[in-house]
Design a protein around this motif. Structure first.
Motif, PDB file in Angstrom:
ATOM      1  N   UNK A 109       3.028  -2.801  -7.891  1.00  0.00           N
ATOM      2  CA  UNK A 109       4.466  -1.963  -7.351  1.00  0.00           C
ATOM      3  C   UNK A 109       5.648  -3.114  -7.638  1.00  0.00           C
ATOM      4  N   UNK A 110       6.814  -2.403  -7.416  1.00  0.00           N
ATOM      5  CA  UNK A 110       7.863  -3.196  -7.886  1.00  0.00           C
ATOM      6  C   UNK A 110       8.164  -4.121  -6.718  1.00  0.00           C
ATOM      7  N   UNK A 111       7.896  -3.797  -5.442  1.00  0.00           N
ATOM      8  CA  UNK A 111       7.921  -4.526  -4.341  1.00  0.00           C
ATOM      9  C   UNK A 111       7.331  -5.944  -4.496  1.00  0.00           C
ATOM     10  N   UNK A 112       5.946  -5.741  -4.835  1.00  0.00           N
ATOM     11  CA  UNK A 112       5.113  -6.725  -5.423  1.00  0.00           C
ATOM     12  C   UNK A 112       5.413  -7.748  -6.319  1.00  0.00           C
ATOM     13  N   UNK A 113       6.292  -7.132  -7.413  1.00  0.00           N
ATOM     14  CA  UNK A 113       7.116  -7.987  -8.414  1.00  0.00           C
ATOM     15  C   UNK A 113       7.956  -9.002  -7.803  1.00  0.00           C
ATOM     16  N   UNK A 127       0.772  -1.230  -0.078  1.00  0.00           N
ATOM     17  CA  UNK A 127       0.040   0.012   0.045  1.00  0.00           C
ATOM     18  C   UNK A 127       0.773   1.241   0.103  1.00  0.00           C
ATOM     19  N   UNK A 128       1.843   1.153   0.616  1.00  0.00           N
ATOM     20  CA  UNK A 128       2.811   2.504   0.774  1.00  0.00           C
ATOM     21  C   UNK A 128       3.663   2.735  -0.372  1.00  0.00           C
ATOM     22  N   UNK A 129       3.922   1.479  -1.185  1.00  0.00           N
ATOM     23  CA  UNK A 129       4.616   1.843  -2.563  1.00  0.00           C
ATOM     24  C   UNK A 129       3.467   1.914  -3.859  1.00  0.00           C
ATOM     25  N   UNK A 130       2.192   1.810  -3.431  1.00  0.00           N
ATOM     26  CA  UNK A 130       1.267   2.081  -4.432  1.00  0.00           C
ATOM     27  C   UNK A 130       0.594   3.459  -4.462  1.00  0.00           C
TER      28      UNK A 130
END
Length: 331
Positions: A101-105, A43-46
């Motif tokens: 987001x990249x973290x989720x990737x 959520x914070x990266x989105x």
């Protein structure tokens, strides 16, 4: 026609509840979907704190809040997706989750065999590069995009390591108005990029998905929910389980019916060939030696005699014997 891949889009319709998410896996499997797809985000990266929600989201959840507040209530924690992917293996259905987001990737890289990139990330250069660096196939939704923007994302993915891309035509509105669907754009993508294409359907019902399949869609993606009356932004524009099942059954029937494209007599038609076609017969009693003319021969069912395609060949011939009325002509 190849079998259309059906992605049952669970999205965030589990409302952040793991047991509901697993139930959605069960439903997708029972309905015959090839994949069940979720959405993964940090959520914070989105999103920033005060990013607004859309009008359809506001109408569906019935309150004013920020994107961060709304999404935070319905996301599954990232660490839950390993368990969810393993549950899909147990249920023998393909697992997909769209990273936002990249973290989720980075997290999903070990969980998925193919990426589903959402329309909103088509201009996200760093994100697309990270997706491409995994060298996995990509399904790319193209909602809200011009052909030039699709070209940008397509070339960036290709140049950064992606070998195979399937493009999904999409109208990013929930539900999507029919006048904005522009389904012919799906084949524009196919012709322009020379790749397989599909359709991510946000319309009410599923007739547009069926039209897309008939037009050659390799993939259909459709949102579903356990109950349209559940609280959340996407439930009302989703199919309920019985509708999802009907859609998938109809897609499978269309796949069968589209066939090879070769025009030929089919096995099921053979029994009707002689019944429905006609032959050249005696219109009246004909004596041996008479000339066969338009006045004494005609064309009638069944079709197990001389074909009417030989009509002009038969005219002017001499009757080789006596023929009774309606008797098949022989030469």
């Amino acid at each position: 026609m190849e079998r259309t891949i059906v992605i049952a889009e669970a999205g965030v319709n589990h409302n952040g509840d793991m047991e509901t998410a697993k139930k959605m896996v069960d439903v997708a499997k029972e309905c015959g979907a090839d994949y069940v797809k979720f959405q993964t985000a940090d959520i914070d990266s989105l999103v920033i704190d005060n990013a607004p929600i859309s009008s359809y989201q506001k109408n569906n959840i019935g309150l004013e809040c920020s994107q961060k507040e709304m999404i935070g209530k319905i996301l599954l924690p990232i660490e839950k997706f390993k368990e969810l992917s393993e549950y899909c293996k147990i249920r023998d259905i393909g697992f997909l989750s769209t990273p936002f987001d990249i973290k989720s990737v980075y997290y999903l890289d070990k969980q998925v065999n193919i990426w589903k990139v959402p329309s909103g990330e088509i201009t996200n250069t760093p994100y697309l590069i990270e997706i491409a660096r995994t060298h996995k196939d990509v399904i790319l939704s193209t909602g809200m995009s011009s052909l030039k923007e699709v070209e940008y994302a397509f070339r960036l993915l290709k140049n950064s390591g992606t070998n195979n891309i399937i493009l999904l035509h999409c109208t990013t509105q929930y539900p999507a108005p029919l006048e904005d669907v522009n389904l012919n754009a799906m084949n524009t993508l196919k012709e322009h990029f020379n790749v397989k294409v599909g359709y991510s359907d946000h319309t009410k019902g599923f007739e547009i998905s069926l039209a897309a399949v008939a037009m050659g869609a390799s993939i259909i993606e459709k949102h579903f929910t356990l109950d349209k009356n559940m609280s959340g932004p996407d439930h009302k524009a989703s199919l309920e389980p019985n509708e999802l099942k009907q859609m998938i059954k109809a897609i499978r029937n269309i796949n069968i019916a589209m066939g090879s494209g070769i025009k030929k007599l089919t096995e099921s038609e053979k029994e009707n060939l002689f019944i429905a076609r006609k032959s050249i017969v005696a219109e009246k009693r004909i004596k041996k030696g008479e000339i066969l003319t338009e006045n004494n021969i005609s064309i009638k069912r069944p079709g197990n005699g001389i074909s009417p395609t030989r009509w002009f060949e038969i005219l002017g011939k001499v009757a080789i014997r006596d023929f009774e009325k309606d008797e098949m002509i022989e030469i």
